[in-house]
Design a protein around this motif. Structure first.
Motif, PDB file in Angstrom:
ATOM      1  N   PRO A   1       0.285  -0.983   0.031  1.00 52.60           N
ATOM      2  CA  PRO A   1       0.110   0.130  -0.253  1.00 52.60           C
ATOM      3  C   PRO A   1       0.579   1.440  -0.205  1.00 52.60           C
ATOM      4  N   ASN A   2       2.018   1.245   0.294  1.00 58.68           N
ATOM      5  CA  ASN A   2       2.870   2.386   0.946  1.00 58.68           C
ATOM      6  C   ASN A   2       3.399   2.864  -0.231  1.00 58.68           C
ATOM      7  N   VAL A   3       3.321   1.753  -1.053  1.00 59.57           N
ATOM      8  CA  VAL A   3       4.538   2.082  -2.535  1.00 59.57           C
ATOM      9  C   VAL A   3       3.054   3.174  -3.609  1.00 59.57           C
ATOM     10  N   PHE A   4       3.803   4.678  -4.088  1.00 57.60           N
ATOM     11  CA  PHE A   4       3.145   5.432  -4.439  1.00 57.60           C
ATOM     12  C   PHE A   4       3.671   5.314  -5.868  1.00 57.60           C
ATOM     13  N   THR A   5       2.704   6.293  -7.291  1.00 49.19           N
ATOM     14  CA  THR A   5       3.728   6.317  -7.547  1.00 49.19           C
ATOM     15  C   THR A   5       3.836   8.374  -8.283  1.00 49.19           C
ATOM     16  N   SER A   6       4.273   8.724  -8.875  1.00 55.37           N
ATOM     17  CA  SER A   6       4.885  10.341  -9.508  1.00 55.37           C
ATOM     18  C   SER A   6       3.368  10.523  -8.990  1.00 55.37           C
ATOM     19  N   LEU A   7       2.210  10.021 -10.014  1.00 59.99           N
ATOM     20  CA  LEU A   7       1.514  11.378  -9.891  1.00 59.99           C
ATOM     21  C   LEU A   7      -0.013  10.795  -8.717  1.00 59.99           C
ATOM     22  N   GLU A   8       0.507  10.090  -7.866  1.00 59.12           N
ATOM     23  CA  GLU A   8      -0.369   9.894  -6.519  1.00 59.12           C
ATOM     24  C   GLU A   8      -0.129  11.107  -5.809  1.00 59.12           C
ATOM     25  N   PHE A   9       1.689  11.116  -6.243  1.00 63.38           N
ATOM     26  CA  PHE A   9       2.360  12.116  -4.985  1.00 63.38           C
ATOM     27  C   PHE A   9       2.272  13.303  -5.200  1.00 63.38           C
ATOM     28  N   GLU A  10       1.556  13.148  -6.611  1.00 63.50           N
ATOM     29  CA  GLU A  10       1.868  15.248  -6.409  1.00 63.50           C
ATOM     30  C   GLU A  10       0.673  15.295  -6.177  1.00 63.50           C
ATOM     31  N   ARG A  11      -0.353  14.883  -6.547  1.00 61.00           N
ATOM     32  CA  ARG A  11      -2.139  14.909  -5.882  1.00 61.00           C
ATOM     33  C   ARG A  11      -2.037  14.493  -4.383  1.00 61.00           C
ATOM     34  N   LEU A  12      -1.037  13.615  -3.792  1.00 61.32           N
ATOM     35  CA  LEU A  12      -0.853  13.898  -1.821  1.00 61.32           C
ATOM     36  C   LEU A  12      -0.142  15.274  -1.855  1.00 61.32           C
ATOM     37  N   SER A  13       0.302  15.767  -1.987  1.00 60.02           N
ATOM     38  CA  SER A  13       0.958  16.982  -2.127  1.00 60.02           C
ATOM     39  C   SER A  13       0.848  18.022  -2.310  1.00 60.02           C
ATOM     40  N   ASN A  14      -0.336  18.377  -3.372  1.00 63.87           N
ATOM     41  CA  ASN A  14      -1.115  19.081  -4.152  1.00 63.87           C
ATOM     42  C   ASN A  14      -1.939  19.486  -2.919  1.00 63.87           C
ATOM     43  N   SER A  15      -1.629  21.084  -2.101  1.00 62.53           N
ATOM     44  CA  SER A  15      -2.820  21.578  -0.760  1.00 62.53           C
ATOM     45  C   SER A  15      -3.323  21.849  -1.403  1.00 62.53           C
ATOM     46  N   ALA A  16      -4.228  21.186  -2.209  1.00 59.69           N
ATOM     47  CA  ALA A  16      -5.964  21.347  -3.423  1.00 59.69           C
ATOM     48  C   ALA A  16      -6.124  19.947  -3.505  1.00 59.69           C
ATOM     49  N   GLY A  17      -5.534  18.838  -2.717  1.00 65.04           N
ATOM     50  CA  GLY A  17      -6.001  17.791  -3.483  1.00 65.04           C
ATOM     51  C   GLY A  17      -5.878  17.183  -2.161  1.00 65.04           C
ATOM     52  N   PRO A  18      -6.771  15.948  -1.493  1.00 67.23           N
ATOM     53  CA  PRO A  18      -7.104  14.667  -1.425  1.00 67.23           C
ATOM     54  C   PRO A  18      -6.991  15.124   0.716  1.00 67.23           C
ATOM     55  N   THR A  19      -5.924  14.776   0.336  1.00 69.19           N
ATOM     56  CA  THR A  19      -5.223  15.673   2.009  1.00 69.19           C
ATOM     57  C   THR A  19      -5.183  17.031   2.363  1.00 69.19           C
ATOM     58  N   ASN A  20      -5.150  17.630   1.700  1.00 72.80           N
ATOM     59  CA  ASN A  20      -4.780  18.896   1.784  1.00 72.80           C
ATOM     60  C   ASN A  20      -3.185  19.652   1.735  1.00 72.80           C
ATOM     61  N   GLY A  21      -2.986  18.299   0.991  1.00 72.99           N
ATOM     62  CA  GLY A  21      -1.377  18.910   1.145  1.00 72.99           C
ATOM     63  C   GLY A  21      -0.393  18.341   1.635  1.00 72.99           C
TER      64      GLY A  21
END
Lengths: 194, 433
Positions: free
Chosen positions: B103-123
């Protein structure tokens, strides 16, 4: 001024022993694929044998069967026809017409006593510089193995009696008319000389 | 408003990379053009059960129309810019990296959303459980790139992307960062400086491509971690790195339908599927087909500045063509010499552009110069030799054949044309000598 040697020694023809026989191959290329592939081979510094001399056409569909026979008559040991892969023709479908002419030519040259391997068709896209180079190398080796074509053509000249200056003048353009056959032109002799 | 009121939440597999949700009525992403919400019929309650219409009730401008159907528009255009972008390499293909399994292997696009302040985790950079901050993060370069088993080319953007990820992780968490690379490729303005900066920030760079990512611990410290097994090629030994999170910098691939696209638009593409430019150096925007241009990753992996430059260049090129009001055509055309034409009509079937028409009154064929593309197939086909092709006439090609095969006094092909006229005498002397 000292005489300058030609930069690239041209391949020796005919008179050389078979081991070092360098075939001369005329290659017809399509402006959109194989010519670009040859260009790509150049920019990528991919080497291919200098035996092939390329003539650019806009499309393999421009290949008049006369061109192929003319090449044999003028002393080519083989002809390489290249074009876009089926379905990729820049002019929609003209490479299929080239394919039909190729099949026709295959039968024609066989009837004329020329080995089928002296006429080859290679599809090469603009991306296939390496592939084209490899195919040229393969065809060159196949033709080298076959040896010289020595197709007796009427306009071959007796090399021993060949007067360079006169011939140059005759073909140089200012004469206008067809090149005058030098005295003593003997097709059989010429064929042996080659 | 409609998006707020829509009661149906749908997992967003596209823009949020499966990490976040959208509503059944949604705009694909904030910068989408046109920025108009669309209804996802497959998930809309109204289409499922026949009731709801919450969006319709709350729409102030009555813009919701449930009867709208997909429309295929047929447009007649003179210029086309292909900017279809790329697909991400599917990291599942490299099973040894465990993407989709661990589960904790991410792709670059997933991380891109994860680190985005408008993303699912608010950055907030967190593990797949949504709460835990990682204490160590590994970033693996060249996943699916520079790899003979997958794509042999370099995807061009991953090194800088990975450095950016390292910086973001450093900025948001206390985590230790490991970058696993084959070679660092930081060509570009300010790029290498950024690399130096990440090293100064404490990023740990390990030169080696991980052989495996596993959750099977060998020591107590590795327990509960993801372990990267890698040959550190600078140290020259096998090492194991236990981390909490792995980001796979997946490579770029041509779109899955790239070859179909190429056939449809009459351009060519490489074996990989990248569109081929008219000239790789001198004309990287145009293609072999007049009026079709490429911009961005459709012709190969590129970073944002290069894509923007190509997009602007392609737009400018097209504008120039529209503004000029007149079309410049290639001068290579075929013409029928009516006096030699026997009216056999063989050429009529040869033309793929229907440029050849037959004049019933005079019994001869003629070519419409505006429609002729100059392929020359009719020239070769004409049994009477009545068609000539400018630039590639029979005389010209036959003269080329003669020239290429001209034999000199010593039996050598002279290849005169390779030398300037002024040197002919010297060459002849040399040949005679």
């Amino acid at each position: 001024m000292s005489a300058q040697a030609p930069l690239a020694p041209a391949p020796a023809q005919g008179t050389a022993p078979a081991a070092t026989f360098e075939p001369v191959i005329i290659g017809f290329t399509c402006n959109w694929c194989s010519y670009r592939a040859a260009d790509l081979a150049g920019t990528a510094r991919t080497k291919y044998p200098p035996n092939v001399r390329l003539i650019r056409l806009m499309c393999s569909g421009r290949l008049d069967p006369t061109f192929v026979l003319k090449a044999y008559a003028e002393g080519a040991d083989a002809v390489l026809v290249t074009g876009c892969h089926p379905g990729e023709c820049h002019y929609i479908e003209q490479n299929y017409k080239a394919l039909r002419r190729f099949r026709l030519l295959q039968r024609t040259i066989e009837a004329l006593g020329i080995e089928p391997a002296r006429l080859q068709l290679v599809w090469a896209s603009a991306a296939e510089g390496v592939r084209l180079a490899n195919e040229i190398a393969r065809v060159t080796e196949e033709v080298r193995a076959l040896g010289p074509l020595n197709w007796p053509a009427g306009n071959m000249v007796d090399l021993d009696a060949f007067n360079l200056d006169a011939a140059w003048e005759a073909t140089g353009g200012d004469a206008g008319g067809p090149p005058a056959a030098p005295d003593g032109a003997n097709p059989e002799h010429a064929a042996v000389a080659r | 408003m409609c998006q707020e009121k829509c009661p149906k939440k749908v997992l967003d597999e596209v823009f949020e990379a499966g990490l976040g949700y959208r509503k059944a009525i949604y705009t694909p992403f904030d910068q989408a053009v046109p920025r108009t919400p669309v209804i996802d019929r497959a998930n809309c309650t109204y289409y499922e059960k026949g009731t709801c219409k919450a969006c319709e009730k709350f729409c102030e401008t009555n813009a919701i129309d449930f009867n709208q159907e997909d429309k295929i528009l047929t447009l007649q255009v003179g210029n086309i810019i292909l900017a279809t972008g790329y697909d991400l390499f599917d990291a599942r293909k490299m099973q040894q990296y465990g993407y989709g399994r661990l589960p904790n292997v991410f792709t670059s696009l997933e991380f891109e959303r994860l680190s985005n302040s408008a993303g699912p985790t608010n950055g907030h950079i967190v593990l797949r459980d949504g709460v835990t901050e990682p204490r160590s993060v590994a970033i693996v370069h060249c996943v699916g790139s520079r790899d003979k088993n997958h794509n042999s080319y370099c995807s061009a953007i991953c090194c800088m992307q990975s450095l950016k990820f390292a910086h973001l992780v450093k900025e948001h968490t206390e985590a230790t960062i490991y970058e696993f690379y084959i070679d660092m490729r930081t060509a570009g303005k300010g790029y290498d400086e950024f690399y130096q900066r990440i090293m100064e920030e404490g990023g740990i760079f390990v030169r080696g491509k991980p052989a495996e990512i596993t959750d099977v611990a060998r020591t107590p410290e590795e327990e509960g971690k993801l372990i990267l097994q890698v040959e550190d090629t600078l140290v020259g030994q096998q090492r194991r790195f236990p981390v909490d999170m792995v980001i796979l910098s997946s490579g770029l691939e041509p779109r899955a339908d790239a070859k179909e696209l190429a056939v449809r638009f009459g351009i060519s593409c490489s074996f990989d599927g990248w569109a081929i430019e008219k000239h790789p150096k001198l004309d990287p925007i145009a293609t072999m087909t007049e009026g079709v241009y490429v911009a961005g990753c459709v012709s190969g992996p590129k970073d944002i500045p290069a894509s923007v430059a190509q997009g602007a260049a392609a737009a400018a090129r097209v504008l120039g063509r529209i503004q000029q009001k007149q079309m410049n055509l290639e001068p290579i055309k075929a013409t029928v010499h009516a006096e030699h034409c026997s009216g056999c009509r063989i050429c009529n079937t040869m033309c793929p552009y229907n440029a050849i028409s037959f004049d019933d009154v005079n019994g001869v064929s003629s070519i419409n110069a505006a429609m002729c593309q100059g392929c020359g197939t009719c020239v070769a086909a004409c049994p009477a030799g009545a068609i000539s092709g400018s630039g590639f006439s029979d005389e010209q090609v036959l003269a080329q054949i003669e020239g290429l095969l001209r034999v000199g006094a010593d039996g050598l092909a002279l290849r005169r044309s390779a030398y300037p006229e002024t040197h002919h005498d010297e060459i002849e002397e040399a040949v005679r000598a």
